[in-house]
Design a protein around this motif. Structure first.
Motif, PDB file in Angstrom:
ATOM      1  N   ARG A  43      -4.242  -8.180   6.545  1.00  0.00           N
ATOM      2  CA  ARG A  43      -4.119  -7.431   7.471  1.00  0.00           C
ATOM      3  C   ARG A  43      -3.178  -6.289   6.938  1.00  0.00           C
ATOM      4  N   THR A  44      -3.004  -6.354   5.761  1.00  0.00           N
ATOM      5  CA  THR A  44      -1.982  -5.044   5.171  1.00  0.00           C
ATOM      6  C   THR A  44      -2.571  -3.781   5.678  1.00  0.00           C
ATOM      7  N   GLU A  45      -1.565  -2.877   6.272  1.00  0.00           N
ATOM      8  CA  GLU A  45      -2.174  -1.541   6.651  1.00  0.00           C
ATOM      9  C   GLU A  45      -1.946  -0.582   5.483  1.00  0.00           C
ATOM     10  N   CYS A  46      -3.129   0.174   5.492  1.00  0.00           N
ATOM     11  CA  CYS A  46      -3.530   1.202   4.209  1.00  0.00           C
ATOM     12  C   CYS A  46      -3.949   2.367   4.766  1.00  0.00           C
ATOM     13  N   TYR A  47      -3.737   3.245   3.615  1.00  0.00           N
ATOM     14  CA  TYR A  47      -4.305   4.638   3.970  1.00  0.00           C
ATOM     15  C   TYR A  47      -5.561   4.958   3.084  1.00  0.00           C
ATOM     16  N   TRP A  48      -6.696   5.518   3.676  1.00  0.00           N
ATOM     17  CA  TRP A  48      -7.681   5.905   2.986  1.00  0.00           C
ATOM     18  C   TRP A  48      -7.901   7.413   2.942  1.00  0.00           C
ATOM     19  N   ALA A  49      -8.158   7.879   1.650  1.00  0.00           N
ATOM     20  CA  ALA A  49      -8.260   9.537   1.638  1.00  0.00           C
ATOM     21  C   ALA A  49      -9.495   9.668   0.812  1.00  0.00           C
ATOM     22  N   GLN A  50     -10.297  10.768   1.365  1.00  0.00           N
ATOM     23  CA  GLN A  50     -11.371  11.229   0.527  1.00  0.00           C
ATOM     24  C   GLN A  50     -10.796  12.042  -0.784  1.00  0.00           C
ATOM     25  N   ALA A 100      -8.801  11.731   5.975  1.00  0.00           N
ATOM     26  CA  ALA A 100      -7.718  10.670   5.719  1.00  0.00           C
ATOM     27  C   ALA A 100      -7.930   9.552   7.071  1.00  0.00           C
ATOM     28  N   ARG A 101      -7.781   8.525   6.827  1.00  0.00           N
ATOM     29  CA  ARG A 101      -7.621   7.329   7.940  1.00  0.00           C
ATOM     30  C   ARG A 101      -6.732   6.321   7.434  1.00  0.00           C
ATOM     31  N   ARG A 102      -6.401   5.454   8.382  1.00  0.00           N
ATOM     32  CA  ARG A 102      -5.586   4.577   8.239  1.00  0.00           C
ATOM     33  C   ARG A 102      -6.067   3.043   8.983  1.00  0.00           C
ATOM     34  N   GLY A 103      -5.939   1.966   8.318  1.00  0.00           N
ATOM     35  CA  GLY A 103      -6.494   0.696   8.728  1.00  0.00           C
ATOM     36  C   GLY A 103      -6.197  -0.365   7.875  1.00  0.00           C
ATOM     37  N   ARG A 104      -6.698  -1.592   8.299  1.00  0.00           N
ATOM     38  CA  ARG A 104      -6.214  -2.845   7.642  1.00  0.00           C
ATOM     39  C   ARG A 104      -7.090  -3.140   6.399  1.00  0.00           C
ATOM     40  N   LEU A 105      -6.673  -3.681   5.302  1.00  0.00           N
ATOM     41  CA  LEU A 105      -7.289  -3.984   4.038  1.00  0.00           C
ATOM     42  C   LEU A 105      -8.725  -4.594   4.496  1.00  0.00           C
ATOM     43  N   ASP A 106      -8.603  -5.606   5.242  1.00  0.00           N
ATOM     44  CA  ASP A 106      -9.880  -6.218   5.984  1.00  0.00           C
ATOM     45  C   ASP A 106     -10.796  -5.576   6.384  1.00  0.00           C
ATOM     46  N   GLY A 125     -20.114  10.735   8.378  1.00  0.00           N
ATOM     47  CA  GLY A 125     -20.620  11.821   7.366  1.00  0.00           C
ATOM     48  C   GLY A 125     -19.970  11.986   6.221  1.00  0.00           C
ATOM     49  N   ILE A 126     -19.175  11.037   5.622  1.00  0.00           N
ATOM     50  CA  ILE A 126     -18.606  11.265   4.382  1.00  0.00           C
ATOM     51  C   ILE A 126     -18.837   9.607   3.621  1.00  0.00           C
ATOM     52  N   GLN A 127     -18.823   9.654   2.315  1.00  0.00           N
ATOM     53  CA  GLN A 127     -18.880   8.591   1.519  1.00  0.00           C
ATOM     54  C   GLN A 127     -17.802   7.655   1.655  1.00  0.00           C
ATOM     55  N   PHE A 128     -17.448   6.607   0.752  1.00  0.00           N
ATOM     56  CA  PHE A 128     -16.533   5.484   0.916  1.00  0.00           C
ATOM     57  C   PHE A 128     -15.179   6.297   0.205  1.00  0.00           C
ATOM     58  N   PRO A 129     -13.855   6.205   0.846  1.00  0.00           N
ATOM     59  CA  PRO A 129     -12.802   6.939   0.365  1.00  0.00           C
ATOM     60  C   PRO A 129     -12.785   6.752  -1.301  1.00  0.00           C
ATOM     61  N   ALA A 130     -12.177   7.868  -1.832  1.00  0.00           N
ATOM     62  CA  ALA A 130     -11.991   8.030  -3.240  1.00  0.00           C
ATOM     63  C   ALA A 130     -10.732   7.275  -3.530  1.00  0.00           C
ATOM     64  N   HIS A 131      -9.685   7.504  -2.506  1.00  0.00           N
ATOM     65  CA  HIS A 131      -8.346   6.910  -2.782  1.00  0.00           C
ATOM     66  C   HIS A 131      -8.074   6.034  -1.612  1.00  0.00           C
ATOM     67  N   TRP A 132      -7.197   4.853  -2.050  1.00  0.00           N
ATOM     68  CA  TRP A 132      -6.833   3.840  -1.002  1.00  0.00           C
ATOM     69  C   TRP A 132      -5.705   3.172  -1.445  1.00  0.00           C
ATOM     70  N   TRP A 133      -4.746   2.750  -0.773  1.00  0.00           N
ATOM     71  CA  TRP A 133      -3.431   2.064  -0.764  1.00  0.00           C
ATOM     72  C   TRP A 133      -2.788   1.683   0.091  1.00  0.00           C
ATOM     73  N   PRO A 134      -1.872   0.707   0.006  1.00  0.00           N
ATOM     74  CA  PRO A 134      -0.890   0.082   1.089  1.00  0.00           C
ATOM     75  C   PRO A 134       0.134   1.086   1.630  1.00  0.00           C
ATOM     76  N   GLY A 155       2.912   0.918  -0.430  1.00  0.00           N
ATOM     77  CA  GLY A 155       2.875   1.641  -1.927  1.00  0.00           C
ATOM     78  C   GLY A 155       2.958   0.528  -3.197  1.00  0.00           C
ATOM     79  N   SER A 156       2.507  -0.569  -2.970  1.00  0.00           N
ATOM     80  CA  SER A 156       2.565  -1.359  -4.208  1.00  0.00           C
ATOM     81  C   SER A 156       1.564  -1.378  -5.355  1.00  0.00           C
ATOM     82  N   TRP A 157       0.136  -0.952  -4.844  1.00  0.00           N
ATOM     83  CA  TRP A 157      -0.730  -0.676  -5.636  1.00  0.00           C
ATOM     84  C   TRP A 157      -1.779   0.603  -5.233  1.00  0.00           C
ATOM     85  N   PHE A 158      -2.631   1.028  -5.911  1.00  0.00           N
ATOM     86  CA  PHE A 158      -3.217   2.302  -5.472  1.00  0.00           C
ATOM     87  C   PHE A 158      -4.541   2.085  -6.448  1.00  0.00           C
TER      88      PHE A 158
END
Length: 300
Positions: A192-199, A211-217, A234-243, A246-249
């Protein structure tokens, strides 16, 4: 088969940035053969031959004319991840993700103790095999490859005809599922960790990155909505995502066939030990910059 009225050398006059033009041209011409026909645009010619609507005619007639000129393909933007406004700073990451050096993906150079690559799936006769198992048949090892883990690893090699090569720029679902499970064990709120997801910026040059925001699951559901044949975004799976904390990327560069993970040493150790992942240590994009895409000679 896309067409273009201007040569690649003139694209920088349109986009205003030669580096961005080179990245776009590289993606368009991947495994393609450019053909210069020397002819004009048949679309422009067809449009010019359509009579313009006369003033005072009905709205329906004007719409009929417009439909002859413009064909619009609508794609649903539905997603389990919430789209954030363009002015959202993404925890301070937006400036670097929007920067010129992150056109196909942003690779952190500091801030994380360790890193590794998760290689995208390779299959033979429908069965997944590890990259090094495939390369061993032609006397190669990935550690002797002096460049990034991309489609070029498998070029000009005598490989099985039924080999399905790894996806470029997008992690496969099976690898993603294993990756999410391990990341959850090393995240403050687990699944349930909140993450950012960015193209990646290359997906929409000249505009703020979506960019989006949502849980890891929610990663797998979004992956399903972002990949063919069931794509609804309209776009593919995000190129970047991280909690958010900020503990991982995680980075999947558009030009590569592997996903790079940055984080604590314990996280990277778990990824490398997981039998469901083809995770390896390999030089980063920055470390091989300037190298040629070739194999290191091995001393027998």
């Amino acid at each position: 088969m896309p067409g273009r009225p201007a040569p690649f050398t003139e694209w920088d006059k349109i986009f205003g940035d030669a580096r961005l033009c080179a990245a776009i041209a590289d993606r368009i011409t991947f495994r393609c053969t450019p053909i210069q026909t020397g002819t004009g645009s048949y679309r422009l010619q067809t449009t010019q031959e359509i009579p313009l609507p006369q003033p005072g005619l009905s709205l329906s007639l004007n719409l009929d004319w417009l439909q002859n000129v413009i064909c619009v393909i609508e794609v649903s933007r539905d997603s389990v991840l919430e789209l954030v406004p363009d002015d959202d700073s993404l925890g301070g990451m937006r400036p670097v993700l929007d920067g010129d050096e992150a056109v196909s993906g942003y690779e952190p150079q500091e801030g994380f103790p360790d890193r590794c690559w998760v290689l995208h799936a390779v299959t033979v006769r429908g069965e997944r095999v590890r990259w090094n198992d495939v390369l061993a048949h032609v006397g190669k090892r990935l550690e002797d490859w002096q460049f990034t883990p991309s489609f070029r690893v498998f070029e000009r090699l005598d490989l099985p005809e039924d080999l399905e090569r790894p996806d470029m720029g997008e992690i496969d679902r099976d690898s993603l599922a294993h990756l999410v499970e391990i990341l959850a064990r090393h995240s403050p709120e687990g699944h349930r960790t909140e993450c950012y997801w960015a193209q990646a910026a290359i997906e929409d040059i000249g505009r703020p990155i979506p960019a989006r925001r949502g849980r890891l699951d929610e990663a797998l559901a979004h992956h399903d909505a972002s990949t063919w044949p069931d794509r609804t975004t309209g776009i593919q799976f995000p190129a970047h995502w991280w909690p958010v904390e900020g503990s991982w990327f995680v980075l999947t560069d558009w030009d590569l066939s592997a996903t790079e993970v940055f984080g604590p040493a314990a996280l990277i150790a778990d990824l490398l030990a997981d039998d469901g992942l083809d995770a390896v240590r390999h030089p980063s994009v920055a470390e091989v910059q300037g190298n040629s895409a070739q194999w290191r000679e091995r001393a027998d």
